[in-house]
Design a protein around this motif. Structure first.
Motif, PDB file in Angstrom:
ATOM      1  N   LYS A  63      78.251  23.148  81.837  1.00  0.00           N
ATOM      2  CA  LYS A  63      79.296  22.824  80.888  1.00  0.00           C
ATOM      3  C   LYS A  63      78.767  21.744  79.953  1.00  0.00           C
ATOM      4  O   LYS A  63      78.516  20.619  80.378  1.00  0.00           O
TER       5      LYS A  63
ATOM      6  N   HIS B  58      77.872  22.401  70.468  1.00  0.00           N
ATOM      7  CA  HIS B  58      77.932  23.830  70.197  1.00  0.00           C
ATOM      8  C   HIS B  58      77.305  24.099  68.833  1.00  0.00           C
ATOM      9  O   HIS B  58      77.172  23.199  68.004  1.00  0.00           O
TER      10      HIS B  58
ATOM     11  N   THR C  78      78.816  29.107  69.792  1.00  0.00           N
ATOM     12  CA  THR C  78      78.084  29.229  71.070  1.00  0.00           C
ATOM     13  C   THR C  78      77.671  27.870  71.595  1.00  0.00           C
ATOM     14  O   THR C  78      77.395  26.963  70.830  1.00  0.00           O
ATOM     15  N   SER C  79      77.613  27.751  72.902  1.00  0.00           N
ATOM     16  CA  SER C  79      77.168  26.506  73.529  1.00  0.00           C
ATOM     17  C   SER C  79      75.712  26.224  73.171  1.00  0.00           C
ATOM     18  O   SER C  79      74.882  27.140  73.148  1.00  0.00           O
TER      19      SER C  79
ATOM     20  N   TYR D 165      72.543  24.717  74.406  1.00  0.00           N
ATOM     21  CA  TYR D 165      71.854  24.240  75.600  1.00  0.00           C
ATOM     22  C   TYR D 165      70.538  23.560  75.226  1.00  0.00           C
ATOM     23  O   TYR D 165      70.003  23.748  74.129  1.00  0.00           O
TER      24      TYR D 165
END
Length: 282
Positions: free
Chosen positions: A26, A30, A35-36, A38
């Protein structure tokens, strides 16, 4: 070749080869499409730059030294939290309709505090101590103020500077060193930007306090490369490296509050091509 290039390349290789991924976790950041974002990250990266030997601008691609200095002066000299006082667009994403970023960055440096010597803000306190008590081990700033975090549009990333003065044998002038503490850093977008702007700050403070520049130590708690930046970084660190540029300040400026970006001279800055349209996670 530029030592800053070597430090940057070694750091990026270490993150890519030995870092940990946040994929599937989590995460707050973004991408523009929702979209996240990472990362591959390393905890506790420490880089040392000897400013007496070279100015730490990478040559793999061009760092906009005057633009990053403009941001530094917006924070440290104007002590502003409004983008209307900043001659660039780097903070537009975090400003409200009035241009404010909340009680962050320059706002915190401009708050006056009661000291035994009188009322001063953090910048004036640093300059006072460097001039009057240079060997103090208490010369520092901190803008990560928990009481005001709820009124900041972005929590401070580079949040603390600790200054330390040494006297090298045989030198007439004292040497100014500093540690920049950063809780989090987007390595591609911001690493050399932050290094250069705080190197300029050290040059300016050293000049107005009649000192020489020494080491800038950059401590990053979470140094990360975003997933969409990985191929860009892999290409960047393979590029040809060049000698560091020559950096000078207008020697006539003796008051920190009189510096402008026009007082900076950059010579012989040879770099690789610029990387455009870098996606920024927010």
């Amino acid at each position: 070749m530029s030592l800053a290039d070597k430090i940057f390349v070694d750091m990026c290789k270490d993150i890519l080869e030995n870092g940990t991924s946040t994929e599937g976790e989590k995460v707050r950041p973004h991408w523009e499409d929702g979209t996240s974002a990472y990362t591959i990250k390393k905890f506790g990266v420490v880089n040392r730059y000897d400013l007496s030997k070279e100015f730490p601008a990478i040559t793999l691609r061009k760092t906009a030294i005057r633009t990053c200095t403009e941001e530094m002066l917006w924070i440290w000299q104007r002590k502003s939290n409004n983008i209307h006082d900043l001659n660039s667009t780097v903070w537009d994403e975090w400003a409200d309709a009035d241009g404010s970023i909340g009680k962050a960055y320059g706002y915190q440096l401009g708050v006056k505090h009661q000291y035994k010597e009188g009322m001063m803000d953090q910048v004036d306190r640093v300059i006072y101590d460097l001039k009057n008590n240079p060997f103090s081990r208490r010369i520092m700033t901190n803008i990560y103020v928990h009481a005001d975090l709820h009124e900041m549009n972005l929590y401070p990333c580079a949040y603390s500077m600790t200054f330390n003065v040494t006297h090298q044998p045989g030198d007439e002038k004292l040497t100014l060193n500093a540690i920049l503490n950063q809780r989090s850093q987007d390595v591609l977008a911001a690493n050399n930007w932050n290094v250069c702007q705080y190197a300029v700050l050290m040059h300016m403070l050293a000049q107005v306090c009649d000192m020489k520049v020494g080491e800038l130590v950059h401590v990053i708690a979470d140094a990360h490369i975003y997933d969409r930046h990985v191929p860009i970084i892999r290409e960047l660190i393979k590029r040809e490296q060049h000698p560091a540029p020559k950096f000078t300040l207008n020697p006539d400026v003796k008051d920190f509050y009189q510096f402008t970006t026009k007082d900076i001279t950059i010579e012989d800055y040879v770099t690789g091509s610029q990387i455009k349209n870098i996606p920024i996670a927010v």
